[in-house]
Design a protein around this motif. Sequence first.
Motif, PDB file in Angstrom:
ATOM      1  N   ALA A  26       0.820  -1.212   0.000  1.00 41.41           N
ATOM      2  CA  ALA A  26       0.000   0.000   0.000  1.00 41.41           C
ATOM      3  C   ALA A  26       0.849   1.256   0.000  1.00 41.41           C
ATOM      4  N   VAL A  27       2.014   1.208   0.643  1.00 37.21           N
ATOM      5  CA  VAL A  27       2.835   2.406   0.809  1.00 37.21           C
ATOM      6  C   VAL A  27       4.273   2.090   0.405  1.00 37.21           C
ATOM      7  N   LEU A  28       4.840   2.939  -0.447  1.00 34.71           N
ATOM      8  CA  LEU A  28       6.245   2.843  -0.818  1.00 34.71           C
ATOM      9  C   LEU A  28       6.959   4.085  -0.317  1.00 34.71           C
ATOM     10  N   VAL A  29       8.032   3.881   0.422  1.00 32.38           N
ATOM     11  CA  VAL A  29       8.851   4.978   0.925  1.00 32.38           C
ATOM     12  C   VAL A  29      10.253   4.786   0.358  1.00 32.38           C
ATOM     13  N   ALA A  30      10.821   5.842  -0.224  1.00 35.42           N
ATOM     14  CA  ALA A  30      12.159   5.757  -0.795  1.00 35.42           C
ATOM     15  C   ALA A  30      13.087   6.687  -0.032  1.00 35.42           C
ATOM     16  N   ILE A  31      14.302   6.186   0.245  1.00 37.53           N
ATOM     17  CA  ILE A  31      15.341   6.999   0.873  1.00 37.53           C
ATOM     18  C   ILE A  31      16.488   7.079  -0.120  1.00 37.53           C
ATOM     19  N   ASN A  32      16.794   8.286  -0.558  1.00 33.72           N
ATOM     20  CA  ASN A  32      17.822   8.534  -1.556  1.00 33.72           C
ATOM     21  C   ASN A  32      19.215   8.418  -0.952  1.00 33.72           C
ATOM     22  N   ALA A  33      20.238   8.470  -1.804  1.00 34.75           N
ATOM     23  CA  ALA A  33      21.621   8.419  -1.324  1.00 34.75           C
ATOM     24  C   ALA A  33      21.981   9.646  -0.494  1.00 34.75           C
TER      25      ALA A  33
END
Length: 137
Positions: A62-69
């Motif tokens: 349901a939820v996608l969280v992205a953490i960048n470099a």
Amino acid sequence: MARSYVTPDDAEEDAAVDLTPMLDVVFIMLIFFIVTATFIKETGVEVNRPEASTAEQKDNVAVLVAINADNSVWMDGRRIDVLSVRANIERLHAENPNGGVVIQADELASMKTFTQVLDQAREVVPGSQIALATDDR
């Protein structure tokens, strides 16, 4: 006894094919496919995920969280503050309560940012519904 004559105009009208039922079926099929389709949610940023040999496919996300470099957090195609992750997860999780949360952390992202996002996600959903996205190369 009266004779009925068929004129060439009448013959053309009788030979015409009625396409209305076919169009009705096509539109009903289109509506069916739109209603039953699952839409893929994107985080809005490219992430180089770490490799893992034990990676498993996660269904019903349901939820996608992205953490960048550079440790920036992205959800629904927009950059958000680390402190507002919980509110955004609550909002998105309310749309699909049975869905889980997947965190896509870049392999160069700091553990501190990942831990903050993970803690806020655990406040909203059970830990068994939270996963870390990895590459299975």
